[in-house]
Design an enzyme around this catalytic site. Structure first.
Site, PDB file in Angstrom:
ATOM      1  N   LYS A 223       1.268  -1.112  -0.563  1.00  0.00           N
ATOM      2  CA  LYS A 223      -0.066   0.647   0.238  1.00  0.00           C
ATOM      3  C   LYS A 223       0.864   1.270   0.110  1.00  0.00           C
ATOM      4  O   LYS A 223       1.205   2.118   1.581  1.00  0.00           O
ATOM      5  CB  LYS A 223      -0.679   0.091   1.187  1.00  0.00           C
ATOM      6  CG  LYS A 223      -1.962  -1.437   1.367  1.00  0.00           C
ATOM      7  CD  LYS A 223      -2.421  -1.243   2.282  1.00  0.00           C
ATOM      8  CE  LYS A 223      -2.937  -2.709   2.844  1.00  0.00           C
ATOM      9  NZ  LYS A 223      -3.111  -2.491   4.206  1.00  0.00           N
ATOM     10  N   GLY A 381      -0.641  -5.812  10.220  1.00  0.00           N
ATOM     11  CA  GLY A 381      -0.510  -7.183  10.385  1.00  0.00           C
ATOM     12  C   GLY A 381      -0.716  -8.171   9.253  1.00  0.00           C
ATOM     13  O   GLY A 381      -0.206  -9.237   9.973  1.00  0.00           O
ATOM     14  N   GLY A 405      -2.751  -0.702  11.112  1.00  0.00           N
ATOM     15  CA  GLY A 405      -3.325   0.743  10.269  1.00  0.00           C
ATOM     16  C   GLY A 405      -2.806   1.663  11.707  1.00  0.00           C
ATOM     17  O   GLY A 405      -2.849   2.909  11.504  1.00  0.00           O
TER      18      GLY A 405
HETATM   19  N1  LIG Z   1       7.051  -7.010  -4.963  1.00  0.00           N
HETATM   20  C1  LIG Z   1       5.356  -6.977  -4.312  1.00  0.00           C
HETATM   21  N2  LIG Z   1       4.538  -7.195  -5.335  1.00  0.00           N
HETATM   22  C2  LIG Z   1       2.987  -7.151  -4.860  1.00  0.00           C
HETATM   23  N3  LIG Z   1       3.029  -7.787  -4.117  1.00  0.00           N
HETATM   24  C3  LIG Z   1       3.482  -7.332  -1.977  1.00  0.00           C
HETATM   25  C4  LIG Z   1       5.134  -7.338  -3.203  1.00  0.00           C
HETATM   26  N4  LIG Z   1       6.060  -7.091  -1.930  1.00  0.00           N
HETATM   27  C5  LIG Z   1       4.932  -7.436  -1.037  1.00  0.00           C
HETATM   28  N5  LIG Z   1       4.257  -7.377  -1.294  1.00  0.00           N
HETATM   29  C6  LIG Z   1       2.341  -8.058  -0.516  1.00  0.00           C
HETATM   30  O1  LIG Z   1       2.348  -7.001   0.273  1.00  0.00           O
HETATM   31  C7  LIG Z   1       1.420  -7.132   0.877  1.00  0.00           C
HETATM   32  C8  LIG Z   1       1.069  -6.670   2.366  1.00  0.00           C
HETATM   33  O2  LIG Z   1       1.141  -5.078   2.277  1.00  0.00           O
HETATM   34  P1  LIG Z   1       0.722  -4.789   2.889  1.00  0.00           P
HETATM   35  O3  LIG Z   1       1.110  -2.919   3.466  1.00  0.00           O
HETATM   36  O4  LIG Z   1      -0.601  -4.497   3.091  1.00  0.00           O
HETATM   37  O5  LIG Z   1       1.114  -5.136   4.803  1.00  0.00           O
HETATM   38  P2  LIG Z   1       1.080  -4.788   6.367  1.00  0.00           P
HETATM   39  O6  LIG Z   1       1.223  -3.300   6.702  1.00  0.00           O
HETATM   40  O7  LIG Z   1       1.557  -5.524   7.406  1.00  0.00           O
HETATM   41  O8  LIG Z   1      -0.067  -5.211   6.484  1.00  0.00           O
HETATM   42  P3  LIG Z   1      -1.431  -4.076   7.225  1.00  0.00           P
HETATM   43  O9  LIG Z   1      -2.157  -3.018   6.006  1.00  0.00           O
HETATM   44  O10 LIG Z   1      -3.162  -5.685   7.342  1.00  0.00           O
HETATM   45  O11 LIG Z   1      -1.140  -4.213   8.345  1.00  0.00           O
HETATM   46  C9  LIG Z   1       2.234  -9.249   1.433  1.00  0.00           C
HETATM   47  O12 LIG Z   1       0.064  -9.461   1.491  1.00  0.00           O
HETATM   48  C10 LIG Z   1       2.609  -8.615   0.312  1.00  0.00           C
HETATM   49  O13 LIG Z   1       2.298 -10.295  -0.631  1.00  0.00           O
HETATM   50  O1  LIG Z   2      -6.673  -5.692  11.536  1.00  0.00           O
HETATM   51  C1  LIG Z   2      -6.975  -4.986  11.706  1.00  0.00           C
HETATM   52  O2  LIG Z   2      -6.068  -3.890  11.332  1.00  0.00           O
HETATM   53  C2  LIG Z   2      -7.912  -4.346  13.111  1.00  0.00           C
HETATM   54  O3  LIG Z   2      -8.285  -4.970  13.292  1.00  0.00           O
HETATM   55  C3  LIG Z   2      -8.494  -3.231  12.280  1.00  0.00           C
HETATM   56  O4  LIG Z   2      -9.491  -3.465  11.309  1.00  0.00           O
HETATM   57  P1  LIG Z   2     -10.249  -2.703  10.592  1.00  0.00           P
HETATM   58  O5  LIG Z   2      -9.341  -2.280   9.396  1.00  0.00           O
HETATM   59  O6  LIG Z   2     -10.967  -3.856   9.777  1.00  0.00           O
HETATM   60  O7  LIG Z   2     -10.647  -1.637  11.044  1.00  0.00           O
END
Ligand SMILES: Nc1ncnc2c1ncn2[C@@H]1O[C@H](COP(=O)(O)OP(=O)(O)OP(=O)(O)O)[C@@H](O)[C@H]1O
Ligand SMILES: O=C(O)[C@H](O)COP(=O)(O)O
Length: 444
Positions: A223, A381, A405
């Site tokens: 993201k 997560g 988040g």
């Molecule tokens: N080069 C890439 N191309 C596509 N996807 C990727 C790449 N590198 C990592 N990812 C993906 O990024 C995803 C995780 O990204 P995210 O930004 O959601 O992580 P996070 O911040 O730890 O999670 P959350 O948002 O649930 O807290 C994983 O599913 C992984 O496969």
């Molecule tokens: O998984 C998370 O980051 C928390 O449980 C919050 O969930 P939400 O992004 O669906 O509000």
């Protein structure tokens, strides 16, 4: 402004009282069973401490994002069952959020008993933008603490000290949500910060205060735009930013490289360019990969090769090739930076770790964190799930944040509604407590 804590509540005495606990039990499920119970384990201490002290514990939590109606696929049953196994005691589950089942189960809860309400997001008012709707649901939740007479609102109920309810927010992962069970409820009952929230804030505040240096932040994941605000804030604090994951391709594109079909957020290129210019002028170093694992497709068994970043400039790899991991040279460089650091915050996998062929970068970063002698924090997560899926244990890291988040919004410097509500409750501002020993405390 400080929030009252769980210790304050335990000191006030909870025996025989209903205590509503908001936990974050949003866990991944696989075939109807809990796939990663990290958040359940993290929520256990507060729930058992209250039950052991004789409270009648009513747990509120969400799971996934159901569309404001009961949906068995999002039931908290698997989480309640796992909690019962871990706690070694009975955990009851109401069939609804504040309906007849919740009222009856709550009224019949014995001292030391634990009851889960069903997924709070089965009620559309939980996440409603309409304050009055959220307030109405919060009042129904608060009324569950009033014994069998659930028709009496918490505000109106001049409850005796022995029956007065309380609210504990222990759901760090949800404190960034302005939801009824996180935000509005804190205005209706004497409210306290759970131990998990306190611990998360304590560790994360060390990253926004005066961290030991060198302070290295490792960012990856998918993201890019979500994380740019974090980069903005952290550039003034961290010594080094290591960029991997899907977000690195926007940086490479900004430097004139061709990234094929890799994840790319074109509209963020000017923002990223500004960061690179700011970094060049001094202060924080932004370290980008020097080699990339390029694959022929987004698949576990896709053909792949390691390319140095310079080789991307020509675009010879083709428009359909995509980068799915950082390369071996980058792994070594990132590993050295991490091991040298005194403070490391890591958010976001380095590659598509779900496919073994592209998990090496994420594994190296995780391994390097375990070898660092400084403070190591994993937030997010997917990042937490990644380290566990790759075979690491939580205790190999200084702290694994239960908030994705929430931890990012905290590091961005944003105010968190759940925390604000507790702090307001702690000072008594805007509160409407019922009388009793905690009401005096809440106004202190
Ligand atoms: N080069 C890439 N191309 C596509 N996807 C990727 C790449 N590198 C990592 N990812 C993906 O990024 C995803 C995780 O990204 P995210 O930004 O959601 O992580 P996070 O911040 O730890 O999670 P959350 O948002 O649930 O807290 C994983 O599913 C992984 O496969
Ligand atoms: O998984 C998370 O980051 C928390 O449980 C919050 O969930 P939400 O992004 O669906 O509000």
């Amino acid at each position: 402004m400080t929030a009252k804590t769980l210790d304050d509540l335990l000191e006030a005495g909870v025996a025989g009282r209903h205590v509503l606990v908001r936990s974050d039990l949003n866990v991944p499920l696989e075939d109807g069973a809990v796939a990663d119970d990290g958040r359940i384990r993290a929520s256990l201490p507060v729930i058992t401490a209250l039950a052991d002290a004789g409270a009648r514990v009513v747990v509120m939590a969400h799971l996934g994002r159901p569309k404001g109606a009961a949906d068995p696929a999002f039931s908290l049953r698997p989480a309640a069952e796992r909690m019962a196994e871990l706690a070694g005691r009975e955990v009851r589950l109401a069939a609804d959020v504040t309906g007849a089942s919740a009222r009856e189960e709550s009224a019949n809860l014995p001292d030391g008993g634990i009851l889960f309400l069903e997924n709070v997001r089965f009620d559309p008012r939980e996440t409603s933008k309409d304050e009055a709707e959220r307030a109405a649901l919060a009042a129904e939740m608060a009324a569950l603490t009033g014994g069998s007479d659930s028709s009496v609102s918490a505000q109106a109920n001049p409850a005796s000290p022995s029956t007065q309810g309380a609210y504990v927010d222990d759901a760090f992962g949800a404190v960034h949500r302005r939801h009824a069970s996180v935000y509005d409820i804190a205005g209706l009952l004497p409210s306290y910060q759970g131990g998990l929230v306190s611990r998360e804030l304590d560790v994360l505040s060390r990253l926004t205060g005066e961290p030991d240096r060198p302070y290295v932040v490792v960012l990856g994941g998918s993201k890019v735009s979500d994380k740019l605000a974090v980069i903005d804030n952290l550039m003034d604090r961290a010594d080094t930013l290591l960029i991997g994951g899907g977000m690195l391709f926007t940086f490479l594109k900004a430097q004139g490289h061709e990234v094929g079909a890799s994840l790319l957020e074109e509209d963020q290129i000017p923002v990223v360019t500004e960061y690179l210019e700011r970094a060049e002028k001094g202060g924080c170093r932004i370290v980008l990969p020097t080699d990339i694992v390029m694959a022929s497709a987004f698949a576990a068994d896709a053909e792949h090769e390691v390319l140095p970043v310079e080789a991307l400039t020509s675009g010879a790899h083709g428009a359909s090739a995509l980068g799915l991991d950082i390369g071996p040279e980058t792994r070594v460089a990132f590993g050295e930076e991490i091991r040298r650091a005194e403070t490391v915050f890591w958010n976001g996998p380095m590659g598509v770790f779900e496919f073994e062929a592209f998990a090496h970068g994420t594994r190296t970063v995780a391994q390097s964190l375990t070898e660092s002698t400084g403070l190591t924090v994993v937030g997010g997560g997917d990042s937490a799930a990644a380290v566990r899926a790759l075979g690491f244990n939580d205790d190999q890291f200084g702290h694994i944040s239960t908030g994705g988040g929430a931890s990012l919004e905290y590091l961005e410097g944003k105010s968190l509604p759940g925390i604000d509500a507790l702090e307001r409750s702690g000072t008594g501002h805007g509160m409407n407590h019922s009388a009793g020993p905690d009401a005096a405390q809440a106004g202190a």
